[in-house]
Motif scaffolding. Structure first.
Motif, PDB file in Angstrom:
ATOM      1  N   THR A  52      44.165  45.827  39.931  1.00  0.00           N
ATOM      2  CA  THR A  52      45.371  45.773  40.747  1.00  0.00           C
ATOM      3  C   THR A  52      46.492  45.011  40.051  1.00  0.00           C
ATOM      4  OG1 THR A  52      46.238  45.167  42.926  1.00  0.00           O
ATOM      5  CG2 THR A  52      44.650  43.666  41.942  1.00  0.00           C
ATOM      6  N   ASP A  53      47.707  45.326  40.439  1.00  0.00           N
ATOM      7  CA  ASP A  53      48.881  44.612  39.929  1.00  0.00           C
ATOM      8  C   ASP A  53      49.609  43.874  41.052  1.00  0.00           C
ATOM      9  OD1 ASP A  53      49.831  46.757  41.313  1.00  0.00           O
ATOM     10  OD2 ASP A  53      51.295  47.381  39.803  1.00  0.00           O
ATOM     11  N   HIS A  61      43.399  41.725  37.421  1.00  0.00           N
ATOM     12  CA  HIS A  61      44.771  41.790  37.920  1.00  0.00           C
ATOM     13  C   HIS A  61      45.767  41.493  36.796  1.00  0.00           C
ATOM     14  CE1 HIS A  61      44.882  37.378  37.867  1.00  0.00           C
ATOM     15  NE2 HIS A  61      43.682  37.407  38.455  1.00  0.00           N
ATOM     16  N   ALA A  70      48.899  38.224  43.208  1.00  0.00           N
ATOM     17  CA  ALA A  70      47.507  38.603  42.955  1.00  0.00           C
ATOM     18  C   ALA A  70      46.631  37.371  42.753  1.00  0.00           C
ATOM     19  CB  ALA A  70      47.428  39.519  41.740  1.00  0.00           C
ATOM     20  N   LYS A 125      42.826  37.783  34.512  1.00  0.00           N
ATOM     21  CA  LYS A 125      44.105  38.403  34.196  1.00  0.00           C
ATOM     22  C   LYS A 125      43.961  39.289  32.970  1.00  0.00           C
ATOM     23  CE  LYS A 125      48.729  37.250  32.478  1.00  0.00           C
ATOM     24  NZ  LYS A 125      49.640  36.145  32.092  1.00  0.00           N
ATOM     25  N   CYS A 134      43.403  36.108  45.104  1.00  0.00           N
ATOM     26  CA  CYS A 134      42.071  35.838  44.572  1.00  0.00           C
ATOM     27  C   CYS A 134      41.591  34.447  44.974  1.00  0.00           C
ATOM     28  CB  CYS A 134      42.068  35.986  43.060  1.00  0.00           C
ATOM     29  SG  CYS A 134      42.307  37.693  42.485  1.00  0.00           S
ATOM     30  N   HIS A 186      37.524  36.815  39.034  1.00  0.00           N
ATOM     31  CA  HIS A 186      38.772  37.528  38.768  1.00  0.00           C
ATOM     32  C   HIS A 186      39.318  37.075  37.423  1.00  0.00           C
ATOM     33  CE1 HIS A 186      41.763  34.226  39.455  1.00  0.00           C
ATOM     34  NE2 HIS A 186      40.764  33.713  40.169  1.00  0.00           N
TER      35      HIS A 186
END
Length: 257
Positions: free
Chosen positions: A45-46, A94, A100, A118, A104, A116
């Motif tokens: 997701t962004d 993300h 985002a 990046k 998280c 999660h």
């Protein structure tokens, strides 16, 4: 990939909204028949999910509750727990946006095991592969060596698609002396010895298996006296360069002694 590109360009991939329908996606995932030994749900997701508790991003969407900012699918913690109860490991990749990251951290308050990370958009595929490699490991190609009349236990029950090791070579080492025997078409291998011995199995070339596994099993020590209730596992290790989803292939060798 072509279908994915068309879908991304269709306007139904979440564009135009600052939030994403994460709860709905996880509810859908929770309904899937998760049967594998390793289960992984990966979110890419962004942007944050819907809900004012997850980020400061406000979604001007008529489908959202004006007070909570949630859609009809509710809070994502509920389907996340359902996935956890099914043994599914959930991870989020993300873009590193503030929304985002905030989402998280909020989700981790109730599900600390949620991971999660990046990833730059150009590195998404690499991040996906890394996440899979962390969770999924190629298992050895495993054969069962058993007395001819022995019924297997539930723990070593053969999958329906198992087959006999025709044309495989069995190497037997007794007191330092090595003999090689080719397993016949009926899968039988006759062995007689009053001393402890070790056996090694070598499979014939196979284009599909050669890309992932060694052709020779690790040596296994057999008891010096015949035990009609005991079976042995012969395992061919995966190649170090082999990566992919978990694979477990059991084949059987019948043994008369």
């Amino acid at each position: 990939p072509l279908e994915l590109q068309r879908w991304m360009g269709s306007g139904r991939a979440g564009r135009g909204s600052p939030c994403r329908e994460l709860a709905g996606a996880w509810w859908t995932a929770a309904q899937l028949p998760w049967k594998a030994q390793k289960k992984l749900a990966l979110v890419i997701t962004d942007a944050p999910c819907y809900g004012k508790d997850y980020s400061s991003v406000a979604a001007a969407d008529s489908r959202c509750d004006p007070r909570s900012g949630l859609t009809c699918t509710g809070r994502p913690e509920e389907p996340l727990k359902r996935l956890k109860d099914q043994g599914v490991v959930v991870s989020i990749l993300h873009s590193g946006s503030a929304g985002a990251v905030s989402m998280c951290h909020t989700l981790q308050a109730s599900s600390p095991e949620l991971s999660h990370s990046k990833v730059h958009p150009s590195e998404t595929a690499r991040g996906l592969a890394h996440a899979l490699e962390e969770q999924l490991h190629l298992q050895p190609l495993t054969y069962i060596l058993k007395p001819h009349m022995l019924e297997l236990s539930a723990e070593t029950q053969l999958p329906p698609d198992s087959n006999l090791c025709v044309a495989h070579e069995m190497e037997v080492d007794v007191g330092g002396q090595t003999q090689r025997h080719t397993i016949s078409s009926d899968g039988l291998f006759f062995l007689g010895s009053h001393s402890p011995c070790s056996v090694t199995l070598q499979r014939p070339p196979d284009e599909k298996l050669d890309a992932f596994f060694e052709r020779r099993s690790q040596a296994v020590e057999l008891d010096g006296f015949f035990n009609g209730q005991k079976s042995y596992l012969l395992k061919m290790p995966p190649l170090r360069s082999a990566h992919g989803a978990e694979h477990f292939d059991v084949r059987k060798v019948k043994v008369a002694k």
